[in-house]
Design a protein around this motif. Structure first.
Motif, PDB file in Angstrom:
ATOM      1  N   GLY A 178       0.741  -1.262  -0.320  1.00 29.78           N
ATOM      2  CA  GLY A 178      -0.025   0.038  -0.113  1.00 29.78           C
ATOM      3  C   GLY A 178       0.741   1.066   0.202  1.00 29.78           C
ATOM      4  O   GLY A 178       0.194   2.504  -0.418  1.00 29.78           O
ATOM      5  N   GLU A 179       2.258   1.177   0.331  1.00 31.15           N
ATOM      6  CA  GLU A 179       2.881   2.446   0.410  1.00 31.15           C
ATOM      7  C   GLU A 179       4.282   2.067  -0.202  1.00 31.15           C
ATOM      8  O   GLU A 179       4.299   1.704  -1.233  1.00 31.15           O
ATOM      9  CB  GLU A 179       3.117   2.933   1.861  1.00 31.15           C
ATOM     10  CG  GLU A 179       1.798   3.455   2.451  1.00 31.15           C
ATOM     11  CD  GLU A 179       1.818   3.968   3.946  1.00 31.15           C
ATOM     12  OE1 GLU A 179       2.860   4.159   4.575  1.00 31.15           O
ATOM     13  OE2 GLU A 179       1.021   4.254   4.499  1.00 31.15           O
ATOM     14  N   VAL A 180       5.410   2.321   0.581  1.00 33.35           N
ATOM     15  CA  VAL A 180       6.663   2.167  -0.139  1.00 33.35           C
ATOM     16  C   VAL A 180       7.245   0.627   0.001  1.00 33.35           C
ATOM     17  O   VAL A 180       6.894   0.091   1.305  1.00 33.35           O
ATOM     18  CB  VAL A 180       7.524   3.145   0.634  1.00 33.35           C
ATOM     19  CG1 VAL A 180       9.033   2.836   0.166  1.00 33.35           C
ATOM     20  CG2 VAL A 180       7.200   4.667   0.170  1.00 33.35           C
ATOM     21  N   PHE A 181       7.555   0.218  -0.804  1.00 28.72           N
ATOM     22  CA  PHE A 181       8.497  -1.276  -0.766  1.00 28.72           C
ATOM     23  C   PHE A 181       9.969  -1.007  -0.713  1.00 28.72           C
ATOM     24  O   PHE A 181      10.185  -0.456  -1.843  1.00 28.72           O
ATOM     25  CB  PHE A 181       7.958  -2.286  -1.860  1.00 28.72           C
ATOM     26  CG  PHE A 181       8.459  -3.476  -1.710  1.00 28.72           C
ATOM     27  CD1 PHE A 181       9.089  -4.105  -0.361  1.00 28.72           C
ATOM     28  CD2 PHE A 181       8.350  -4.264  -2.965  1.00 28.72           C
ATOM     29  CE1 PHE A 181       9.680  -5.300  -0.438  1.00 28.72           C
ATOM     30  CE2 PHE A 181       8.831  -5.595  -2.743  1.00 28.72           C
ATOM     31  CZ  PHE A 181       9.577  -5.964  -1.650  1.00 28.72           C
ATOM     32  N   SER A 182      10.660  -1.241   0.278  1.00 30.73           N
ATOM     33  CA  SER A 182      12.008  -0.726   0.336  1.00 30.73           C
ATOM     34  C   SER A 182      12.812  -2.249   0.285  1.00 30.73           C
ATOM     35  O   SER A 182      12.575  -2.766   1.321  1.00 30.73           O
ATOM     36  CB  SER A 182      12.353   0.193   1.307  1.00 30.73           C
ATOM     37  OG  SER A 182      13.728   0.400   1.264  1.00 30.73           O
ATOM     38  N   LEU A 183      14.013  -2.243  -0.429  1.00 28.24           N
ATOM     39  CA  LEU A 183      14.929  -3.255  -0.571  1.00 28.24           C
ATOM     40  C   LEU A 183      16.222  -2.779  -0.475  1.00 28.24           C
ATOM     41  O   LEU A 183      17.196  -3.263  -0.854  1.00 28.24           O
ATOM     42  CB  LEU A 183      14.810  -4.406  -1.776  1.00 28.24           C
ATOM     43  CG  LEU A 183      13.591  -5.282  -1.671  1.00 28.24           C
ATOM     44  CD1 LEU A 183      13.023  -5.543  -3.113  1.00 28.24           C
ATOM     45  CD2 LEU A 183      13.790  -6.411  -0.951  1.00 28.24           C
ATOM     46  N   GLU A 184      16.440  -1.532   0.200  1.00 29.76           N
ATOM     47  CA  GLU A 184      17.586  -0.874   0.140  1.00 29.76           C
ATOM     48  C   GLU A 184      18.681  -1.618   0.956  1.00 29.76           C
ATOM     49  O   GLU A 184      18.415  -2.122   2.173  1.00 29.76           O
ATOM     50  CB  GLU A 184      17.586   0.489   0.646  1.00 29.76           C
ATOM     51  CG  GLU A 184      16.657   1.398   0.146  1.00 29.76           C
ATOM     52  CD  GLU A 184      16.776   2.862   0.989  1.00 29.76           C
ATOM     53  OE1 GLU A 184      17.588   3.339   0.855  1.00 29.76           O
ATOM     54  OE2 GLU A 184      15.493   3.210   1.296  1.00 29.76           O
ATOM     55  N   GLY A 185      19.795  -2.049   0.164  1.00 26.33           N
ATOM     56  CA  GLY A 185      21.031  -2.527   0.841  1.00 26.33           C
ATOM     57  C   GLY A 185      20.703  -4.172   1.125  1.00 26.33           C
ATOM     58  O   GLY A 185      21.431  -4.865   1.644  1.00 26.33           O
ATOM     59  N   ALA A 186      19.490  -4.668   0.580  1.00 25.09           N
ATOM     60  CA  ALA A 186      19.085  -5.935   0.750  1.00 25.09           C
ATOM     61  C   ALA A 186      19.868  -6.963  -0.370  1.00 25.09           C
ATOM     62  O   ALA A 186      20.495  -6.553  -1.379  1.00 25.09           O
ATOM     63  CB  ALA A 186      17.662  -6.160   0.347  1.00 25.09           C
ATOM     64  N   THR A 187      20.231  -8.138   0.062  1.00 21.79           N
ATOM     65  CA  THR A 187      20.926  -9.072  -0.734  1.00 21.79           C
ATOM     66  C   THR A 187      20.070 -10.293  -1.116  1.00 21.79           C
ATOM     67  O   THR A 187      19.542 -11.024  -0.012  1.00 21.79           O
ATOM     68  CB  THR A 187      22.248  -9.504  -0.032  1.00 21.79           C
ATOM     69  OG1 THR A 187      22.980  -8.436   0.089  1.00 21.79           O
ATOM     70  CG2 THR A 187      22.866 -10.607  -1.116  1.00 21.79           C
ATOM     71  N   ILE A 188      19.660 -10.575  -2.006  1.00 18.99           N
ATOM     72  CA  ILE A 188      18.978 -11.909  -2.600  1.00 18.99           C
ATOM     73  C   ILE A 188      19.931 -12.656  -3.399  1.00 18.99           C
ATOM     74  O   ILE A 188      20.067 -12.059  -4.632  1.00 18.99           O
ATOM     75  CB  ILE A 188      17.525 -11.531  -3.155  1.00 18.99           C
ATOM     76  CG1 ILE A 188      16.922 -10.398  -2.253  1.00 18.99           C
ATOM     77  CG2 ILE A 188      16.762 -12.715  -3.311  1.00 18.99           C
ATOM     78  CD1 ILE A 188      15.525  -9.874  -3.023  1.00 18.99           C
ATOM     79  N   SER A 189      20.117 -13.828  -3.147  1.00 18.67           N
ATOM     80  CA  SER A 189      20.727 -14.732  -3.919  1.00 18.67           C
ATOM     81  C   SER A 189      20.100 -16.132  -4.220  1.00 18.67           C
ATOM     82  O   SER A 189      19.930 -16.881  -3.455  1.00 18.67           O
ATOM     83  CB  SER A 189      22.024 -15.047  -3.016  1.00 18.67           C
ATOM     84  OG  SER A 189      23.168 -15.933  -3.679  1.00 18.67           O
ATOM     85  N   ASN A 190      19.938 -16.237  -5.691  1.00 18.76           N
ATOM     86  CA  ASN A 190      19.550 -17.567  -6.166  1.00 18.76           C
ATOM     87  C   ASN A 190      20.298 -17.789  -7.606  1.00 18.76           C
ATOM     88  O   ASN A 190      19.483 -17.813  -8.580  1.00 18.76           O
ATOM     89  CB  ASN A 190      17.920 -17.363  -6.032  1.00 18.76           C
ATOM     90  CG  ASN A 190      17.356 -19.009  -6.576  1.00 18.76           C
ATOM     91  OD1 ASN A 190      17.957 -19.813  -6.214  1.00 18.76           O
ATOM     92  ND2 ASN A 190      16.150 -18.941  -7.354  1.00 18.76           N
ATOM     93  N   PRO A 191      21.321 -17.984  -7.453  1.00 18.09           N
ATOM     94  CA  PRO A 191      22.144 -18.060  -8.742  1.00 18.09           C
ATOM     95  C   PRO A 191      21.574 -19.340  -9.871  1.00 18.09           C
ATOM     96  O   PRO A 191      21.330 -20.121  -9.260  1.00 18.09           O
ATOM     97  CB  PRO A 191      23.719 -18.492  -8.632  1.00 18.09           C
ATOM     98  CG  PRO A 191      23.876 -17.995  -6.968  1.00 18.09           C
ATOM     99  CD  PRO A 191      22.392 -18.180  -6.245  1.00 18.09           C
ATOM    100  N   GLY A 192      21.240 -18.662 -11.022  1.00 20.80           N
ATOM    101  CA  GLY A 192      20.767 -19.625 -11.883  1.00 20.80           C
ATOM    102  C   GLY A 192      19.220 -19.675 -11.878  1.00 20.80           C
ATOM    103  O   GLY A 192      18.809 -20.357 -12.890  1.00 20.80           O
ATOM    104  N   GLY A 193      18.646 -19.188 -11.113  1.00 19.00           N
ATOM    105  CA  GLY A 193      17.144 -18.991 -11.012  1.00 19.00           C
ATOM    106  C   GLY A 193      16.801 -17.524 -10.690  1.00 19.00           C
ATOM    107  O   GLY A 193      17.368 -16.665 -11.293  1.00 19.00           O
ATOM    108  N   ARG A 194      15.430 -17.474 -10.137  1.00 12.22           N
ATOM    109  CA  ARG A 194      15.214 -15.958 -10.008  1.00 12.22           C
ATOM    110  C   ARG A 194      15.348 -15.625  -8.412  1.00 12.22           C
ATOM    111  O   ARG A 194      15.036 -16.351  -7.731  1.00 12.22           O
ATOM    112  CB  ARG A 194      13.572 -15.997 -10.109  1.00 12.22           C
ATOM    113  CG  ARG A 194      13.172 -16.264 -11.665  1.00 12.22           C
ATOM    114  CD  ARG A 194      11.738 -16.137 -11.913  1.00 12.22           C
ATOM    115  NE  ARG A 194      11.052 -17.412 -11.455  1.00 12.22           N
ATOM    116  CZ  ARG A 194      10.121 -18.398 -12.028  1.00 12.22           C
ATOM    117  NH1 ARG A 194       9.669 -18.040 -13.289  1.00 12.22           N
ATOM    118  NH2 ARG A 194       9.730 -19.397 -11.397  1.00 12.22           N
TER     119      ARG A 194
END
Length: 697
Positions: free
Chosen positions: A406-422
Motif C-alpha cells: 500500500g505504500e513504499v516497498f524498500s529493498l535498500e541494501g538487501a541481498t537476494i541470492s539464487n544463482p541460476g534462478g530467479r
C-alpha cells in the motif's frame, strides 16, 4: 543388619492419634501438620521412611468429607492435613464435599478419585500420588495443585473450576501418554502452569475454556515425537503466556483457539521435521509476541490465523531445513508484522494470501532456503509499507506474485541470492508508492518485475544485478511514474523493458547493459541530459533482433517533448539509416538514394543542392555538345539554350520547348537520359519528403 521390630498395635495407635487430631480440628478448620521440620525428611518422595504416626487412612478422610463421621465439636468446617502418608484409595467419586479440602505435602499410595465430585475448593499442593482423576469435578473456588507430583495422568475432562486452577511447580509424568488430560475443562479465572511446572507426556486440553490467563511461564513440556500441548479450540479470555524459559519437545497445537493475547518471548519449541507450533485458524484478539530469543526447531504454522493487534517475531530463530520454517498463509494481522533485526528462518517462509493491516518489516532478517523459495508471498496484501532493509538477506528465491504493497516497498541494501534462478519473482506486483532497490541492493539471479505497477519511483541507484546468460532485470509490461536505472555497475544479463511504460527514465551510459530490450518501451522524458544524441543512438543498437521502428520513434518523441528538435531529427535520420539493413538489394539502393537526395525527408534542402549541381553539370555538358550532338528538329523552334535544355530534361514538370526542339545524339543523348532519370528521382524524393511518406514505417 537386622530390621528393628515394630509393634503393629503401636503403629496403629500412633496412626489413630493423627486421625483423632484430624477429627478434632475439622470442626474449626485448623490444619493438622505432621511434618518434622526436616525438609529432606518431610519431602513426600521420602514418605517410605516416615513414622507410623504420620499415616492417615483414606477411609477416615472419606468418612469426614461424606458426613459418615462427624468431627469432634460439631459441624464440619474444613479438612486440612499436611505431611501425611495416606493409605488406601481416596475415592470421592460423585461426592458433594461440604467443606474445603486441603491435603498438602502428602503421599498417596493409590490414585486419587475426584470424578464428578463437587466442593467449595480443593487444594493438594506438594502432594505425591500415582494419578488423579478429576473428570467432571465441580468447585466453587480454586483447585490448587501447586507442586503436585503425579506418576500417572492427571485428568480434568469436563471439570468446572469456579476459581483458579493452579499447577505451579507441579511435575506430571505420563511418558508416551497423557500427563494432563483436560478436554472441555472450564476455569472461571486463571490457570497457572508456571514456576517450574514440568510435564512428561501430553498436555491435552482441546475445547478448554479459561476465563482469565493461561500461564506456562518457565514451564517444560516433553513428549518427543508426539504432542507436547494440544489446545484445539482452546479459549483463553485474557493472555496465554508461554515465555521466559518455556520449552517444549513435541508439537504444540492451537488450531481454532481463541486467545486474548499470546506470548512466546524467549520460548524454545522443538519438534524437528514436524510442526513445532500448529495453530491454523487461531484467533488472537490483541498481539502475538514471539520476540527476543524465541527459538523453534520445526515448522511454525499459523494458516488462516487472525491477529487483532501486531505479530512480532523480532529476533526469533526458526529452523526447519528443507521444509517450511514459518507458514502464515492467509493470515490476517490487523496491525504490523515484524520479522526484523536478527530474525532468522532456515527453511521457507510463506505468506501466501496474507493480509497485513500495517507495516511488514523484515529489516536485517536472514532467510535461508538455498535452491528453493526463501520467501513465498503470492497475493500478499500489505496496507502500509514493506521494508527489507539494513542487511536483509535471502538465500533462495523471494516470490511475490500479484502481491500488493500500500505504500513504499524498500529493498535498500538487501541481498537476494539464487544463482541460476530467479532472485526476486514479483510478476504483477503492485506498489502504490515507491519501490526502492537501491543503496547496494544485490541480486544474484533474475529480478522479475514483469507486469508490475509502481505508483511512484522504481529506483535502482547503486544496485548490483547479476544473472549471467539470463535476464538481470525483467520489467516487461511494467508501469512506473519514473524508472531510475542507475546500477552501481553494468548489469550482468539482459535488461528487459519490453512494453514497459514510465513517466521519466533516468539511466547512466557507464552502466548500460550489453543487451537491453526496448520494443514497446514508452517514456515521456529522459532525465539524464549528459547523454548526447549519438550515445543514445548507440543505446538503441543494444536492442537485439534488428531494426525496430518504435524505439527510434519513442526516443525522437522524447526529444521533441523536451524541445530538442535537432536531436529528434537526428534520431529520425538514424532510424531510416538503420532501416536499410532489413531491405533487399533494390530497397537498400533506394534507401541510399533517399538519404543522399533529401535525407529521408528530414533534409529536403539537399534536393536543391543536387538540382543546382545537376543544372550546372547539364549546362556544361550541353554547351559543349552543341551543335554537333544536338540537331534542330523544328525550323521554327527557338534557338538553343543549354540551361533551358537542361531544365527541360531534368524537371519532368517543366516544359520550355527546348527538349522538343532539339534532338540529342551520341553522348548528349545518354546525358539527357541520365539527367531525366535523376530528375525523376529528385522529384519523387522531394514529394515524398514533403508529404511525410518517408517518415512512416
Amino acid at each position: 543388619m537386622t530390621t528393628p521390630h515394630v509393634d503393629p498395635q503401636l503403629g496403629r495407635e500412633e496412626s489413630d492419634a493423627a486421625e483423632r487430631r484430624l477429627l478434632h480440628t475439622a470442626a474449626t478448620g485448623t490444619p493438622v501438620d505432621l511434618r518434622t521440620g526436616d525438609a529432606r525428611l518431610d519431602d513426600p518422595a521420602n514418605a517410605a521412611a516416615w513414622a507410623a504416626e504420620r499415616t492417615v487412612r483414606a477411609g477416615v478422610l472419606i468418612d469426614l468429607l461424606t458426613g459418615e463421621r462427624a468431627p469432634d465439636g460439631g459441624r464440619l468446617r474444613a479438612v486440612k492435613l499436611r505431611g501425611a502418608r495416606v493409605t488406601g484409595e481416596l475415592d470421592l467419586e460423585a461426592v458433594e464435599l461440604a467443606c474445603p479440602l486441603l491435603l498438602a505435602d502428602c503421599r498417596f499410595e493409590q490414585p486419587v478419585n475426584l470424578r464428578e465430585a463437587s466442593a467449595p475448593a480443593i487444594r493438594l499442593p506438594g502432594c505425591h500420588l500415582p494419578g488423579l482423576n478429576a473428570d467432571q469435578l465441580r468447585t466453587v473456588g480454586d483447585l490448587n495443585l501447586d507442586g503436585l507430583v503425579s506418576e500417572g495422568a492427571v485428568t480434568l475432562r469436563g471439570a468446572r473450576i469456579g476459581g483458579s486452577l493452579s499447577l505451579k511447580a507441579a511435575r506430571l509424568n505420563g511418558p508416551g501418554a497423557y500427563a494432563l488430560r483436560a478436554e472441555a475443562l472450564t476455569v472461571a479465572e486463571s490457570m497457572w502452569c508456571r514456576d517450574g511446572f514440568t510435564a512428561v507426556g501430553e498436555i491435552h486440553m482441546p475445547g478448554a475454556r479459561i476465563g482469565g490467563r493461561l500461564s506456562f511461564v518457565g514451564a517444560e513440556l516433553s513428549n518427543p515425537g508426539g504432542r507436547a500441548l494440544t489446545g484445539d479450540g482452546l479459549t483463553v479470555e485474557q493472555n496465554m503466556t508461554c515465555r521466559n524459559g518455556f520449552t517444549t519437545e513435541g508439537e504444540v497445537r492451537l488450531p481454532g483457539a481463541h486467545l486474548g493475547r499470546l506470548s512466546f518471548i524467549g520460548a524454545r519449541l522443538s519438534n524437528p521435521g514436524g510442526d513445532a507450533l500448529m495453530a491454523d485458524g487461531l484467533t488472537v484478539k490483541q498481539n502475538l509476541d514471539g520476540r527476543d530469543g524465541f527459538t523453534v526447531e520445526g515448522e511454525v504454522r499459523l494458516v488462516g490465523a487472525r491477529i487483532g493487534g501486531w505479530l512480532s517475531l523480532t529476533g526469533a530463530t526458526l529452523t526447519n531445513p528443507g521444509g517450511c520454517a514459518l507458514r502464515l498463509d492467509r493470515v490476517t494481522v490487523d496491525q504490523s508484522l515484524d520479522c526484523d533485526q536478527t530474525f532468522v528462518a532456515e527453511g521457507e517462509v510463506q505468506l501466501t494470501g496474507a493480509r497485513i493491516g500495517g507495516q511488514l518489516t523484515l529489516d536485517g532478517a536472514r532467510l535461508t532456503n538455498p535452491g528453493g523459495i526463501a520467501l513465498l508471498a503470492d497475493s500478499l496484501t500489505v496496507e502500509r509499507g514493506m521494508s527489507c532493509r539494513n542487511g536483509f538477506t535471502a538465500l533462495g528465491e523471494v516470490r511475490m506474485l500479484s502481491a500488493r504493497i500500500g505504500e513504499v516497498f524498500s529493498l535498500e541494501g538487501a541481498t537476494i541470492s539464487n544463482p541460476g534462478g530467479r532472485a526476486l519473482y514479483a510478476f504483477r506486483l503492485t506498489v502504490e508508492n515507491d519501490l526502492y532497490m537501491r543503496g547496494g541492493f544485490t541480486a544474484e539471479g533474475e529480478v522479475q518485475l514483469s507486469g508490475a505497477r509502481i505508483g511512484g519511483l522504481l529506483h535502482l541507484a547503486g544496485s548490483v544485478l547479476s544473472a549471467p546468460g539470463g535476464q538481470a532485470l525483467d520489467f516487461e509490461g511494467g508501469r512506473a511514474i519514473a524508472l531510475l536505472l542507475l546500477p552501481r555497475e553494468r548489469p550482468d544479463g539482459v535488461v528487459n523493458l519490453t512494453n514497459a511504460q514510465v513517466g521519466i527514465f533516468e539511466d547512466d551510459e557507464r552502466t548500460w547493459p550489453a543487451t537491453v530490450r526496448l520494443h514497446g518501451f514508452v517514456y515521456n522524458a529522459l532525465a539524464n541530459d549528459t547523454v548526447d544524441v549519438r550515445a543514445r543512438l548507440r543505446w538503441l543498437t543494444r536492442h537485439p533482433g534488428g531494426y525496430v521502428p518504435h524505439i527510434y520513434d519513442q526516443l525522437a518523441a522524447a526529444y521533441r517533448r523536451a524541445g530538442r528538435e535537432d536531436a529528434a531529427r537526428q534520431v529520425a535520420l538514424a532510424k531510416q539509416w538503420r532501416r536499410r539493413r532489413v531491405l533487399g538489394p533494390s530497397g537498400k539502393l533506394a534507401n541510399w538514394l533517399l538519404y543522399l537526395t533529401v535525407g529521408y525527408g528530414y533534409r529536403t534542402w539537399l534536393a536543391a543542392v543536387w538540382l543546382a549541381g545537376l543544372l550546372a553539370l547539364g549546362t556544361w555538358v550541353f554547351t559543349d555538345a552543341h551543335p554537333h550532338e544536338l540537331t534542330r528538329v523544328d525550323a521554327h523552334a527557338p534557338g538553343f539554350n543549354a540551361l533551358g535544355y537542361t531544365l527541360d530534361v531534368l524537371l519532368p514538370i517543366v516544359d520550355l520547348g527546348q527538349q522538343k526542339a532539339w534532338q540529342a545524339h551520341g553522348a548528349a543523348m545518354y546525358w539527357s537520359w541520365a539527367l531525366t532519370a535523376a530528375g525523376w528521382v529528385l522529384t519523387t524524393a522531394v514529394v515524398a519528403g514533403l508529404t511525410g511518406i518517408l517518415k512512416r514505417d
